[in-house]
Design an enzyme around this catalytic site. Sequence first.
Site, PDB file in Angstrom:
ATOM      1  N   VAL A   1      35.729  43.058  38.781  1.00 45.80           N
ATOM      2  CA  VAL A   1      35.479  43.346  40.230  1.00 45.80           C
ATOM      3  C   VAL A   1      36.874  43.704  40.812  1.00 45.80           C
ATOM      4  O   VAL A   1      36.729  44.019  41.164  1.00 45.80           O
ATOM      5  CB  VAL A   1      34.473  42.196  40.354  1.00 45.80           C
ATOM      6  CG1 VAL A   1      34.680  42.286  42.141  1.00 45.80           C
ATOM      7  CG2 VAL A   1      33.206  42.435  39.402  1.00 45.80           C
ATOM      8  N   ARG A   2      37.708  42.559  40.282  1.00 41.88           N
ATOM      9  CA  ARG A   2      38.681  41.902  41.562  1.00 41.88           C
ATOM     10  C   ARG A   2      39.498  41.344  40.863  1.00 41.88           C
ATOM     11  O   ARG A   2      39.054  40.456  40.124  1.00 41.88           O
ATOM     12  CB  ARG A   2      38.431  42.038  42.131  1.00 41.88           C
ATOM     13  CG  ARG A   2      39.554  41.792  43.152  1.00 41.88           C
ATOM     14  CD  ARG A   2      39.243  41.564  45.224  1.00 41.88           C
ATOM     15  NE  ARG A   2      39.696  41.672  46.508  1.00 41.88           N
ATOM     16  CZ  ARG A   2      39.940  43.261  46.709  1.00 41.88           C
ATOM     17  NH1 ARG A   2      38.606  43.808  47.177  1.00 41.88           N
ATOM     18  NH2 ARG A   2      40.840  43.076  47.619  1.00 41.88           N
TER      19      ARG A   2
ATOM     20  N   ILE B   1      40.928  36.987  36.608  1.00 40.54           N
ATOM     21  CA  ILE B   1      40.171  38.301  37.101  1.00 40.54           C
ATOM     22  C   ILE B   1      38.490  38.049  36.759  1.00 40.54           C
ATOM     23  O   ILE B   1      38.579  37.403  36.166  1.00 40.54           O
ATOM     24  CB  ILE B   1      41.144  39.160  36.064  1.00 40.54           C
ATOM     25  CG1 ILE B   1      42.257  39.474  36.022  1.00 40.54           C
ATOM     26  CG2 ILE B   1      40.237  40.430  35.989  1.00 40.54           C
ATOM     27  CD1 ILE B   1      42.812  39.651  35.119  1.00 40.54           C
ATOM     28  N   TYR B   2      38.061  38.923  37.481  1.00 41.17           N
ATOM     29  CA  TYR B   2      36.752  38.637  37.769  1.00 41.17           C
ATOM     30  C   TYR B   2      35.931  39.304  37.151  1.00 41.17           C
ATOM     31  O   TYR B   2      36.209  41.243  37.610  1.00 41.17           O
ATOM     32  CB  TYR B   2      35.775  38.066  39.421  1.00 41.17           C
ATOM     33  CG  TYR B   2      36.562  37.399  39.745  1.00 41.17           C
ATOM     34  CD1 TYR B   2      35.527  35.594  39.882  1.00 41.17           C
ATOM     35  CD2 TYR B   2      37.702  36.320  41.106  1.00 41.17           C
ATOM     36  CE1 TYR B   2      35.565  34.735  40.060  1.00 41.17           C
ATOM     37  CE2 TYR B   2      38.056  35.901  41.340  1.00 41.17           C
ATOM     38  CZ  TYR B   2      37.085  34.878  40.844  1.00 41.17           C
ATOM     39  OH  TYR B   2      37.081  33.034  41.174  1.00 41.17           O
ATOM     40  N   PHE B   3      34.166  39.492  36.974  1.00 39.37           N
ATOM     41  CA  PHE B   3      33.699  40.211  36.113  1.00 39.37           C
ATOM     42  C   PHE B   3      32.480  40.132  36.632  1.00 39.37           C
ATOM     43  O   PHE B   3      32.510  38.914  37.017  1.00 39.37           O
ATOM     44  CB  PHE B   3      33.785  40.145  34.620  1.00 39.37           C
ATOM     45  CG  PHE B   3      35.200  40.500  33.728  1.00 39.37           C
ATOM     46  CD1 PHE B   3      35.267  41.617  33.284  1.00 39.37           C
ATOM     47  CD2 PHE B   3      36.211  39.610  33.741  1.00 39.37           C
ATOM     48  CE1 PHE B   3      36.629  41.601  33.144  1.00 39.37           C
ATOM     49  CE2 PHE B   3      37.437  39.725  33.395  1.00 39.37           C
ATOM     50  CZ  PHE B   3      37.462  40.876  32.760  1.00 39.37           C
TER      51      PHE B   3
END
Length: 180
Positions: free
Chosen positions: A106-107, A36-38
Amino acid sequence: MIEVEVKARIDSFEDIEKRLNELGALKTKKEFQEDIYFNSPVVDFAKTDEALRIRTTIKEGNERIFITYKGPKIDKKSKTRKEIEMGIDDSEKCAGIFEAIGFERVRAVRKNRQYFSYENFEISLDDVEGLDPYMEIEIALEDGSDYSDAQNSIFELFSKLGIEDGFERTSYLELLENIY
Protein backbone atom coordinates in the site's frame (compact mmCIF):
# COMPACT_ATOMS: atom_id res chain seq x y z
CA MET A 1 -0.78 -8.34 23.73
CA ILE A 2 -3.16 -5.39 23.89
CA GLU A 3 -1.61 -2.07 22.94
CA VAL A 4 -3.40 0.81 24.69
CA GLU A 5 -2.27 3.82 22.67
CA VAL A 6 -3.32 7.44 22.28
CA LYS A 7 -1.80 9.82 19.74
CA ALA A 8 -2.00 13.62 19.60
CA ARG A 9 -0.77 16.27 17.23
CA ILE A 10 1.65 18.62 19.02
CA ASP A 11 3.00 22.07 18.28
CA SER A 12 6.70 21.40 18.76
CA PHE A 13 9.03 18.61 19.77
CA GLU A 14 11.22 20.99 21.79
CA ASP A 15 8.33 22.17 24.00
CA ILE A 16 7.10 18.64 24.72
CA GLU A 17 10.62 17.33 25.32
CA LYS A 18 11.13 20.11 27.89
CA ARG A 19 7.85 19.17 29.63
CA LEU A 20 8.80 15.48 29.61
CA ASN A 21 12.17 16.31 31.21
CA GLU A 22 10.45 18.44 33.87
CA LEU A 23 8.12 15.52 34.63
CA GLY A 24 11.08 13.17 35.05
CA ALA A 25 10.65 11.11 31.88
CA LEU A 26 13.85 9.51 30.59
CA LYS A 27 14.85 9.55 26.93
CA THR A 28 15.58 5.91 26.14
CA LYS A 29 16.40 5.84 22.44
CA LYS A 30 16.10 7.49 19.05
CA GLU A 31 15.60 5.56 15.84
CA PHE A 32 14.50 5.77 12.23
CA GLN A 33 11.55 3.57 11.25
CA GLU A 34 10.24 2.56 7.84
CA ASP A 35 6.89 0.78 7.79
CA ILE A 36 5.71 -0.92 4.62
CA TYR A 37 1.97 -1.57 4.80
CA PHE A 38 0.08 -4.28 2.95
CA ASN A 39 -3.58 -4.89 2.18
CA SER A 40 -5.17 -8.33 2.22
CA PRO A 41 -6.49 -10.09 -0.89
CA VAL A 42 -9.41 -11.36 1.22
CA VAL A 43 -10.59 -8.28 3.16
CA ASP A 44 -9.90 -4.57 2.83
CA PHE A 45 -7.88 -3.64 5.93
CA ALA A 46 -8.98 -0.01 5.54
CA LYS A 47 -12.58 -1.18 6.05
CA THR A 48 -11.86 -3.74 8.80
CA ASP A 49 -9.50 -1.34 10.61
CA GLU A 50 -6.64 -3.86 10.63
CA ALA A 51 -3.01 -3.40 9.64
CA LEU A 52 -0.19 -5.62 8.39
CA ARG A 53 3.25 -4.10 8.07
CA ILE A 54 6.93 -4.81 7.82
CA ARG A 55 8.87 -2.40 10.06
CA THR A 56 12.57 -1.77 9.65
CA THR A 57 14.22 0.16 12.48
CA ILE A 58 17.68 1.66 12.40
CA LYS A 59 19.28 2.71 15.67
CA GLU A 60 22.96 3.60 15.92
CA GLY A 61 23.63 1.72 12.66
CA ASN A 62 21.88 -1.46 13.82
CA GLU A 63 18.94 -2.67 11.75
CA ARG A 64 16.03 -4.74 13.10
CA ILE A 65 13.03 -5.96 11.09
CA PHE A 66 9.58 -7.02 12.31
CA ILE A 67 6.26 -8.17 10.90
CA THR A 68 3.35 -6.66 12.82
CA TYR A 69 -0.36 -7.42 12.65
CA LYS A 70 -2.70 -4.96 14.35
CA GLY A 71 -6.32 -5.92 14.91
CA PRO A 72 -9.24 -3.51 14.73
CA LYS A 73 -9.47 -0.74 17.31
CA ILE A 74 -11.59 -1.89 20.24
CA ASP A 75 -12.94 1.43 21.54
CA LYS A 76 -13.96 4.88 20.35
CA LYS A 77 -11.47 6.97 22.38
CA SER A 78 -8.07 5.54 21.53
CA LYS A 79 -6.08 3.29 19.23
CA THR A 80 -6.32 0.32 21.62
CA ARG A 81 -6.00 -2.95 19.72
CA LYS A 82 -4.52 -6.42 19.69
CA GLU A 83 -0.98 -6.51 18.33
CA ILE A 84 1.11 -9.49 17.24
CA GLU A 85 4.73 -8.96 16.28
CA MET A 86 7.71 -11.11 15.36
CA GLY A 87 11.23 -10.51 14.16
CA ILE A 88 12.40 -11.47 10.67
CA ASP A 89 15.71 -11.30 8.80
CA ASP A 90 14.86 -9.86 5.36
CA SER A 91 12.15 -7.29 4.61
CA GLU A 92 12.29 -7.67 0.83
CA LYS A 93 11.96 -11.48 0.94
CA CYS A 94 9.05 -11.13 3.36
CA ALA A 95 7.41 -8.53 1.10
CA GLY A 96 7.95 -10.89 -1.83
CA ILE A 97 6.16 -13.71 0.03
CA PHE A 98 3.25 -11.40 0.95
CA GLU A 99 2.93 -10.23 -2.67
CA ALA A 100 3.22 -13.77 -4.07
CA ILE A 101 0.19 -14.85 -2.03
CA GLY A 102 -1.87 -11.84 -3.08
CA PHE A 103 -1.16 -9.10 -0.55
CA GLU A 104 -0.70 -5.65 -2.09
CA ARG A 105 1.91 -3.14 -1.00
CA VAL A 106 0.00 0.00 0.00
CA ARG A 107 2.52 2.59 1.14
CA ALA A 108 5.67 3.22 3.12
CA VAL A 109 5.58 5.44 6.21
CA ARG A 110 8.94 6.84 7.34
CA LYS A 111 9.62 8.54 10.64
CA ASN A 112 12.26 9.53 13.12
CA ARG A 113 11.07 8.55 16.58
CA GLN A 114 12.38 9.53 20.01
CA TYR A 115 11.32 7.28 22.89
CA PHE A 116 10.83 8.28 26.51
CA SER A 117 9.99 6.19 29.54
CA TYR A 118 7.86 7.45 32.41
CA GLU A 119 6.41 5.11 35.05
CA ASN A 120 4.65 2.37 33.02
CA PHE A 121 4.25 4.55 29.90
CA GLU A 122 6.18 4.41 26.64
CA ILE A 123 6.13 7.85 25.05
CA SER A 124 7.26 8.62 21.53
CA LEU A 125 7.78 11.87 19.66
CA ASP A 126 7.22 11.16 15.98
CA ASP A 127 8.60 13.18 13.09
CA VAL A 128 6.72 11.51 10.23
CA GLU A 129 7.65 12.46 6.64
CA GLY A 130 4.76 14.54 5.29
CA LEU A 131 2.93 15.13 8.62
CA ASP A 132 2.90 17.57 11.53
CA PRO A 133 4.65 16.59 14.78
CA TYR A 134 2.89 13.90 16.84
CA MET A 135 3.29 12.28 20.22
CA GLU A 136 2.08 8.79 21.17
CA ILE A 137 1.68 7.43 24.68
CA GLU A 138 1.11 3.71 25.15
CA ILE A 139 0.87 0.97 27.73
CA ALA A 140 1.14 -2.72 26.80
CA LEU A 141 -1.23 -5.14 28.56
CA GLU A 142 -1.74 -8.89 28.48
CA ASP A 143 -4.56 -10.18 26.25
CA GLY A 144 -7.89 -10.11 28.06
CA SER A 145 -6.86 -7.33 30.45
CA ASP A 146 -9.22 -4.46 31.21
CA TYR A 147 -7.73 -1.50 29.42
CA SER A 148 -9.97 1.32 30.70
CA ASP A 149 -7.70 2.26 33.65
CA ALA A 150 -4.65 2.29 31.37
CA GLN A 151 -6.49 4.44 28.86
CA ASN A 152 -7.58 6.92 31.55
CA SER A 153 -4.02 7.16 32.88
CA ILE A 154 -2.74 7.96 29.38
CA PHE A 155 -5.21 10.84 29.02
CA GLU A 156 -4.18 12.07 32.51
CA LEU A 157 -0.53 12.09 31.40
CA PHE A 158 -1.42 14.06 28.26
CA SER A 159 -3.19 16.55 30.54
CA LYS A 160 -0.10 16.83 32.80
CA LEU A 161 1.88 17.64 29.66
CA GLY A 162 -0.60 20.40 28.74
CA ILE A 163 -2.24 18.53 25.86
CA GLU A 164 -6.03 18.66 25.96
CA ASP A 165 -6.88 18.34 22.26
CA GLY A 166 -5.44 17.26 18.91
CA PHE A 167 -6.09 13.59 19.69
CA GLU A 168 -6.06 11.32 16.65
CA ARG A 169 -7.32 7.74 16.31
CA THR A 170 -6.24 7.61 12.67
CA SER A 171 -2.98 5.83 11.85
CA TYR A 172 -0.09 7.63 10.20
CA LEU A 173 -0.81 5.55 7.09
CA GLU A 174 -4.41 6.81 7.00
CA LEU A 175 -3.34 10.40 7.66
CA LEU A 176 -0.90 10.26 4.73
CA GLU A 177 -3.47 8.55 2.49
CA ASN A 178 -5.95 11.38 3.24
CA ILE A 179 -3.38 14.04 2.28
CA TYR A 180 -1.95 12.52 -0.90
